[in-house]
Design an enzyme around this catalytic site. Structure first.
Site, PDB file in Angstrom:
ATOM      1  N   ASP A 197       0.832  -1.204   0.000  1.00 56.51           N
ATOM      2  CA  ASP A 197       0.000   0.000   0.000  1.00 56.51           C
ATOM      3  C   ASP A 197       0.873   1.262   0.000  1.00 56.51           C
ATOM      4  O   ASP A 197       1.971   1.256   0.556  1.00 56.51           O
ATOM      5  CB  ASP A 197      -0.896  -0.021   1.251  1.00 56.51           C
ATOM      6  CG  ASP A 197      -2.041   0.973   1.148  1.00 56.51           C
ATOM      7  OD1 ASP A 197      -2.278   1.519   0.052  1.00 56.51           O
ATOM      8  OD2 ASP A 197      -2.701   1.204   2.181  1.00 56.51           O
ATOM      9  N   ARG A 206       0.070   7.696  -2.701  1.00 59.38           N
ATOM     10  CA  ARG A 206       0.607   8.792  -1.873  1.00 59.38           C
ATOM     11  C   ARG A 206       2.069   9.086  -2.212  1.00 59.38           C
ATOM     12  O   ARG A 206       2.500  10.223  -2.220  1.00 59.38           O
ATOM     13  CB  ARG A 206       0.470   8.436  -0.380  1.00 59.38           C
ATOM     14  CG  ARG A 206      -0.891   8.772   0.183  1.00 59.38           C
ATOM     15  CD  ARG A 206      -1.125   8.090   1.496  1.00 59.38           C
ATOM     16  NE  ARG A 206      -1.441   6.681   1.291  1.00 59.38           N
ATOM     17  CZ  ARG A 206      -1.452   5.766   2.254  1.00 59.38           C
ATOM     18  NH1 ARG A 206      -1.140   6.110   3.484  1.00 59.38           N
ATOM     19  NH2 ARG A 206      -1.765   4.519   1.990  1.00 59.38           N
ATOM     20  N   HIS A 235       2.667   3.363  -9.000  1.00 53.68           N
ATOM     21  CA  HIS A 235       2.488   1.923  -9.242  1.00 53.68           C
ATOM     22  C   HIS A 235       3.696   1.354 -10.000  1.00 53.68           C
ATOM     23  O   HIS A 235       4.108   0.219  -9.766  1.00 53.68           O
ATOM     24  CB  HIS A 235       1.198   1.671 -10.032  1.00 53.68           C
ATOM     25  CG  HIS A 235      -0.042   2.050  -9.275  1.00 53.68           C
ATOM     26  ND1 HIS A 235      -0.252   1.692  -7.966  1.00 53.68           N
ATOM     27  CD2 HIS A 235      -1.148   2.768  -9.627  1.00 53.68           C
ATOM     28  CE1 HIS A 235      -1.425   2.159  -7.550  1.00 53.68           C
ATOM     29  NE2 HIS A 235      -1.980   2.828  -8.539  1.00 53.68           N
ATOM     30  N   LEU A 266      11.069 -20.384  -4.882  1.00 55.45           N
ATOM     31  CA  LEU A 266      10.129 -19.459  -4.241  1.00 55.45           C
ATOM     32  C   LEU A 266       8.762 -19.626  -4.892  1.00 55.45           C
ATOM     33  O   LEU A 266       8.657 -19.621  -6.123  1.00 55.45           O
ATOM     34  CB  LEU A 266      10.599 -18.004  -4.396  1.00 55.45           C
ATOM     35  CG  LEU A 266       9.597 -16.947  -3.898  1.00 55.45           C
ATOM     36  CD1 LEU A 266       9.450 -16.989  -2.375  1.00 55.45           C
ATOM     37  CD2 LEU A 266      10.020 -15.532  -4.325  1.00 55.45           C
TER      38      LEU A 266
HETATM   39  C1  FPP Z   1      -1.968   0.208  -3.264  1.00 56.58           C
HETATM   40  O1  FPP Z   1      -1.476   1.526  -3.246  1.00 56.58           O
HETATM   41  C2  FPP Z   1      -1.459  -0.484  -4.409  1.00 56.58           C
HETATM   42  C3  FPP Z   1      -2.216  -1.022  -5.395  1.00 56.58           C
HETATM   43  C4  FPP Z   1      -3.687  -0.983  -5.438  1.00 56.58           C
HETATM   44  C5  FPP Z   1      -1.584  -1.692  -6.541  1.00 56.58           C
HETATM   45  C6  FPP Z   1      -0.445  -2.598  -6.222  1.00 56.58           C
HETATM   46  C7  FPP Z   1       0.323  -2.734  -7.417  1.00 56.58           C
HETATM   47  C8  FPP Z   1       1.660  -2.684  -7.497  1.00 56.58           C
HETATM   48  C9  FPP Z   1       2.587  -2.656  -6.368  1.00 56.58           C
HETATM   49  C10 FPP Z   1       2.233  -2.629  -8.842  1.00 56.58           C
HETATM   50  C11 FPP Z   1       2.725  -3.796  -9.484  1.00 56.58           C
HETATM   51  C12 FPP Z   1       2.395  -5.128  -9.009  1.00 56.58           C
HETATM   52  C13 FPP Z   1       2.819  -6.233  -9.654  1.00 56.58           C
HETATM   53  C14 FPP Z   1       2.454  -7.574  -9.159  1.00 56.58           C
HETATM   54  C15 FPP Z   1       3.644  -6.139 -10.844  1.00 56.58           C
HETATM   55  P1  FPP Z   1      -2.516   2.711  -3.366  1.00 56.58           P
HETATM   56  O2  FPP Z   1      -2.665   3.061  -4.794  1.00 56.58           O
HETATM   57  O3  FPP Z   1      -3.790   2.328  -2.673  1.00 56.58           O
HETATM   58  O4  FPP Z   1      -1.794   3.856  -2.592  1.00 56.58           O
HETATM   59  P2  FPP Z   1      -2.470   5.007  -1.741  1.00 56.58           P
HETATM   60  O5  FPP Z   1      -3.154   4.342  -0.579  1.00 56.58           O
HETATM   61  O6  FPP Z   1      -1.305   5.844  -1.335  1.00 56.58           O
HETATM   62  O7  FPP Z   1      -3.418   5.720  -2.653  1.00 56.58           O
END
Ligand code: FPP
Length: 228
Positions: free
Chosen positions: A6, A10, A23, A117
């Site tokens: 998460d 931000r 992302h 893994l």
């Molecule tokens: C949460 O941060 C993150 C996500 C909803 C997406 C997770 C994806 C990745 C880490 C990218 C790539 C993944 C793979 C498997 C290649 P948020 O957007 O909710 O952040 P915020 O709470 O700060 O808005």
């Protein structure tokens, strides 16, 4: 080991950049963390990439994430294969773009013989949705007369979950300072330990990971029992 990644949004916003930039940085972190697992003796890692609730985000963000997943799979497939990583996906694939779903199937097949893994990526995943889908399949078995209701116990239901071939997580980490589980591995985390860390996912480097694992190593896990 399971991780709720998460804080990408931000992280990007604080730099005056679009959320997708976060992302992309988050995707690079996935590779760092995956590569650190063997050093730490971690054999199973499950990461939350996209939840059943994430469709509520803007169309731009959702389609940007889907493109990112496709590119990541295409770009990283050989490296994962060479690194001994077996990749599985959990979640409902029905709603995903068929091109992405095909890449996911191919990556699972390509890496099926690997064992160093076990990386499980939760994509269009929700714990309640998973239990609902499992219950539907289980009910169909009962209706067809192949399973007696009195034979259904916790292990029966677990066999119908997306995670049927995986061990339950010992530890669930969530980055970015939020202390919620957000519908992640609800059934499987019944006895998991939790670590909530303030670091945003794109900043969660292998040193942070080592530190969290070290803290977890000092915990006393009782699984509901009392130690003598
Ligand atoms: C949460 O941060 C993150 C996500 C909803 C997406 C997770 C994806 C990745 C880490 C990218 C790539 C993944 C793979 C498997 C290649 P948020 O957007 O909710 O952040 P915020 O709470 O700060 O808005």
């Amino acid at each position: 080991m399971a991780i709720i990644m998460d804080g990408n949004g931000r992280w990007a916003t604080s730099r005056g950049r679009p959320r997708l930039f976060g992302h992309q940085a988050g995707a690079r972190r996935v590779s760092d963390i995956v590569e650190t697992c063997p050093d730490l003796g971690i054999r199973y890692l499950t990461i939350f990439a996209f939840s059943t609730e994430n469709w509520k985000r803007t169309q731009t963000e959702v389609s940007g994430l889907m493109t990112l997943f496709r590119r990541y799979i295409t770009k990283e497939a050989q490296r994962l294969l060479q690194g001994g990583v077996r990749v599985r996906f959990i979640g409902d694939r029905e709603r995903l773009d068929p091109k992405l779903a095909r890449l996911m199937d191919e990556l699972e097949q390509l890496t099926a013989a690997n064992e160093a893994l076990h990386l499980t990526v939760a994509l269009n995943y929700g714990g309640r949705d998973e239990v609902t889908r499992a219950t539907r399949r289980l009910a169909a078995e009962v209706a067809a007369g192949r399973l007696a209701p009195e034979d259904v116990d916790a292990s029966t239901l677990a066999r119908f979950l997306d995670t049927c071939s995986l061990p339950d997580p010992d530890l669930v980490i969530r980055t970015s300072g939020e202390a919620r589980i957000s519908n992640f591995l609800l059934w499987q985390s019944a006895y998991a330990e939790y670590e909530f860390v303030d670091t945003l996912w794109p900043d969660f480097d292998p040193d942070c990971f080592r530190e969290v694992i070290g803290r977890y190593g000092n915990r006393d896990r009782r699984f509901g029992a009392v130690h003598g």
